[in-house]
Write an enzyme that holds these catalytic residues in place. Structure first.
Site, PDB file in Angstrom:
ATOM      1  N   SER A  64       0.947  -1.118   0.299  1.00  0.00           N
ATOM      2  CA  SER A  64       0.134   0.034  -0.297  1.00  0.00           C
ATOM      3  C   SER A  64       0.702   1.205  -0.282  1.00  0.00           C
ATOM      4  O   SER A  64       1.513   1.697   0.489  1.00  0.00           O
ATOM      5  CB  SER A  64      -0.373  -0.152   1.220  1.00  0.00           C
ATOM      6  OG  SER A  64      -1.489   1.615   1.584  1.00  0.00           O
ATOM      7  N   TYR A  80      -1.506  -1.090  10.872  1.00  0.00           N
ATOM      8  CA  TYR A  80      -1.727  -1.350   9.178  1.00  0.00           C
ATOM      9  C   TYR A  80      -0.771  -0.832   8.342  1.00  0.00           C
ATOM     10  O   TYR A  80      -0.326  -1.407   7.753  1.00  0.00           O
ATOM     11  CB  TYR A  80      -2.856  -1.136   8.726  1.00  0.00           C
ATOM     12  CG  TYR A  80      -3.526  -1.312   7.238  1.00  0.00           C
ATOM     13  CD1 TYR A  80      -4.052  -1.951   6.616  1.00  0.00           C
ATOM     14  CD2 TYR A  80      -3.404   0.359   6.412  1.00  0.00           C
ATOM     15  CE1 TYR A  80      -4.292  -2.088   5.255  1.00  0.00           C
ATOM     16  CE2 TYR A  80      -3.497  -0.103   5.263  1.00  0.00           C
ATOM     17  CZ  TYR A  80      -4.127  -1.424   4.972  1.00  0.00           C
ATOM     18  OH  TYR A  80      -4.249  -1.021   2.754  1.00  0.00           O
ATOM     19  N   LYS A 113       2.590  -3.133   6.093  1.00  0.00           N
ATOM     20  CA  LYS A 113       2.327  -2.497   4.564  1.00  0.00           C
ATOM     21  C   LYS A 113       4.010  -2.260   4.291  1.00  0.00           C
ATOM     22  O   LYS A 113       4.058  -2.509   2.857  1.00  0.00           O
ATOM     23  CB  LYS A 113       1.333  -2.091   3.843  1.00  0.00           C
ATOM     24  CG  LYS A 113      -0.170  -2.155   4.295  1.00  0.00           C
ATOM     25  CD  LYS A 113       0.004  -3.059   3.429  1.00  0.00           C
ATOM     26  CE  LYS A 113      -1.610  -4.175   2.894  1.00  0.00           C
ATOM     27  NZ  LYS A 113      -1.944  -5.269   2.034  1.00  0.00           N
TER      28      LYS A 113
HETATM   29  P1  NAP Z   1     -11.879  -5.040  -0.398  1.00  0.00           P
HETATM   30  O1  NAP Z   1     -12.724  -4.184  -1.386  1.00  0.00           O
HETATM   31  O2  NAP Z   1     -12.603  -5.226   1.404  1.00  0.00           O
HETATM   32  O3  NAP Z   1     -12.283  -6.972  -0.270  1.00  0.00           O
HETATM   33  C1  NAP Z   1     -11.909  -7.711   0.359  1.00  0.00           C
HETATM   34  C2  NAP Z   1     -11.240  -8.663  -0.069  1.00  0.00           C
HETATM   35  O4  NAP Z   1     -10.468  -9.628   0.933  1.00  0.00           O
HETATM   36  C3  NAP Z   1     -13.065 -10.095  -0.394  1.00  0.00           C
HETATM   37  O5  NAP Z   1     -13.005 -10.559  -0.587  1.00  0.00           O
HETATM   38  C4  NAP Z   1     -12.805 -11.135   1.634  1.00  0.00           C
HETATM   39  O6  NAP Z   1     -13.975 -11.624   1.903  1.00  0.00           O
HETATM   40  C5  NAP Z   1     -11.724 -10.670   1.458  1.00  0.00           C
HETATM   41  N1  NAP Z   1     -10.697 -11.323   2.687  1.00  0.00           N
HETATM   42  C6  NAP Z   1     -10.678 -10.395   4.021  1.00  0.00           C
HETATM   43  N2  NAP Z   1     -10.407 -10.257   5.510  1.00  0.00           N
HETATM   44  C7  NAP Z   1      -9.604 -11.707   4.169  1.00  0.00           C
HETATM   45  C8  NAP Z   1      -9.046 -12.799   4.893  1.00  0.00           C
HETATM   46  N3  NAP Z   1      -7.908 -13.058   5.480  1.00  0.00           N
HETATM   47  N4  NAP Z   1      -8.385 -13.844   4.357  1.00  0.00           N
HETATM   48  C9  NAP Z   1      -8.469 -14.028   3.282  1.00  0.00           C
HETATM   49  N5  NAP Z   1      -9.488 -13.488   2.542  1.00  0.00           N
HETATM   50  C10 NAP Z   1      -9.874 -12.058   2.800  1.00  0.00           C
HETATM   51  O7  NAP Z   1     -10.636  -4.503   0.156  1.00  0.00           O
HETATM   52  P2  NAP Z   1      -9.524  -4.430  -0.933  1.00  0.00           P
HETATM   53  O8  NAP Z   1      -9.531  -2.481  -1.093  1.00  0.00           O
HETATM   54  O9  NAP Z   1      -9.952  -4.334  -2.521  1.00  0.00           O
HETATM   55  O10 NAP Z   1      -8.169  -4.443  -0.571  1.00  0.00           O
HETATM   56  C11 NAP Z   1      -7.323  -5.261  -1.077  1.00  0.00           C
HETATM   57  C12 NAP Z   1      -5.693  -5.709  -1.035  1.00  0.00           C
HETATM   58  O11 NAP Z   1      -5.721  -4.138  -1.554  1.00  0.00           O
HETATM   59  C13 NAP Z   1      -5.577  -5.294   0.578  1.00  0.00           C
HETATM   60  O12 NAP Z   1      -4.043  -5.839   1.249  1.00  0.00           O
HETATM   61  C14 NAP Z   1      -5.138  -3.810   1.050  1.00  0.00           C
HETATM   62  O13 NAP Z   1      -4.340  -3.993   2.449  1.00  0.00           O
HETATM   63  C15 NAP Z   1      -4.671  -3.124  -0.491  1.00  0.00           C
HETATM   64  N6  NAP Z   1      -5.224  -1.637  -0.827  1.00  0.00           N
HETATM   65  C16 NAP Z   1      -5.571  -1.870  -0.486  1.00  0.00           C
HETATM   66  C17 NAP Z   1      -6.167   0.233  -1.083  1.00  0.00           C
HETATM   67  C18 NAP Z   1      -7.591   0.912  -1.087  1.00  0.00           C
HETATM   68  O14 NAP Z   1      -7.584   2.642  -1.405  1.00  0.00           O
HETATM   69  N7  NAP Z   1      -8.624   0.124  -1.346  1.00  0.00           N
HETATM   70  C19 NAP Z   1      -5.014   0.828  -0.815  1.00  0.00           C
HETATM   71  C20 NAP Z   1      -3.622   0.125  -0.377  1.00  0.00           C
HETATM   72  C21 NAP Z   1      -3.832  -0.816  -0.533  1.00  0.00           C
HETATM   73  P3  NAP Z   1     -14.413 -12.424   2.636  1.00  0.00           P
HETATM   74  O15 NAP Z   1     -15.469 -11.141   3.652  1.00  0.00           O
HETATM   75  O16 NAP Z   1     -15.167 -13.554   1.933  1.00  0.00           O
HETATM   76  O17 NAP Z   1     -12.629 -12.981   3.067  1.00  0.00           O
END
Ligand code: NAP
Length: 255
Positions: free
Chosen positions: A143, A156, A160
């Site tokens: 991130s 968090y 990262k």
């Molecule tokens: P999201 O939209 O909230 O999606 C979360 C996904 O993760 C869902 O499929 C959820 O399904 C699954 N999940 C949650 N905890 C889990 C676990 N312990 N084991 C396996 N699956 C799990 O999140 P996102 O924004 O796409 O984030 C994905 C990645 O991108 C993360 O690493 C996050 O740190 C990174 N990121 C996101 C952003 C942002 O702005 N969105 C920015 C920087 C980095 P279930 O509930 O069925 O488990």
């Protein structure tokens, strides 16, 4: 484009958000993809959506911090597709908001367990399969917060930063086995995870993200992360390893 034709990919946390977009993109580029997350109903819904597009997808439940689930994920990948070329470690949680000094030990442990420890062990457990393939690769989802910590999600952010280090620490051992390893560092991407950042009154009344100097002045999309992952997974990135690509619309990204 069929850059990934013949390849098999495993993407964690891929039933929604960035992980789902990555799975979708890898499959559209020709890969057979194993998707997973904690909840069976989410896995089923995501599998159905992707299969509707005639993509070659298998789904299974995998809570990444459960060792048995990680083993099952890899075993099912072998049973279904017989090999593994691409591993995308995408799962992360951020269960607490507030001053980092308020973080409880149990919360710190949970964040590092899912975001860092599980990422490392899944990679370690996948390497024996990845090393059997030519041009295999690992992509870790870090991130922008790993470079410049977000004030309200301090623990968090530190987890990262650890993933940026993990990517570097694994370069030599992976290279010895013929595996490339890279990371992406998304900026603010429009998913449920980051809803508090883009779905508030200030963000709704302004076209411009009012924090962390995003030069492009907008949130990113999961597809913009997915296309970067597809590039890193493909042979187009054959001389790139140990790197982190920031997908952040020009947000500041220096440690
Ligand atoms: P999201 O939209 O909230 O999606 C979360 C996904 O993760 C869902 O499929 C959820 O399904 C699954 N999940 C949650 N905890 C889990 C676990 N312990 N084991 C396996 N699956 C799990 O999140 P996102 O924004 O796409 O984030 C994905 C990645 O991108 C993360 O690493 C996050 O740190 C990174 N990121 C996101 C952003 C942002 O702005 N969105 C920015 C920087 C980095 P279930 O509930 O069925 O488990």
């Amino acid at each position: 484009m069929a850059r990934l034709a013949g390849k098999v990919a495993c993407v964690t946390a891929s039933t929604d958000g960035i992980g789902f977009a990555i799975a979708h993109r890898l499959a559209r580029e020709g890969a057979r993809v194993v998707i997973s997350s904690r909840k069976a109903n989410n896995v089923q819904t995501a599998v159905d959506k992707l299969k509707n597009e005639k993509l070659d997808i298998h789904g299974t439940v995998c809570h990444v911090s459960k060792s048995d689930d990680r083993t099952r994920l890899l075993n099912e990948t072998m049973e279904k597709y017989g090999k593994l070329d691409i591993l995308v470690s995408n799962a992360a949680i951020s269960p607490v908001f507030g001053n980092i000094l308020e973080t409880q030990e149990s919360e710190w442990d949970k964040i590092f367990d899912v975001n860092v420890k599980a990422a490392f062990f899944l990679i370690k457990e996948a390497i024996p399969y990845l090393e059997k393939q030519k041009n295999s690769s690992i992509i870790i989802v870090s991130s922008i917060a790993g470079y410049s910590p977000f004030e309200l999600i301090g623990a968090y952010s530190v987890s990262k930063t650890a993933l940026l280090g993990l990517t570097k620490a694994l370069v030599n051992p992976c290279t010895e086995k013929g595996i490339r390893i890279n990371a992406i560092a998304p900026g603010v991407i429009k998913t449920k995870f980051s809803q508090a950042l883009w779905n508030n009154d200030e963000a709704k009344t302004s076209e411009v993200i009012p924090f962390h100097g995003c030069a492009m002045g907008r949130v990113g999309t999961p597809d913009e992360c997915a296309s970067t992952v597809a590039f890193l997974a493909s042979n187009d990135a054959s001389y790139i390893t140990g790197e982190t690509i920031v997908v952040g619309g020009g947000m500041s990204s220096h440690l």
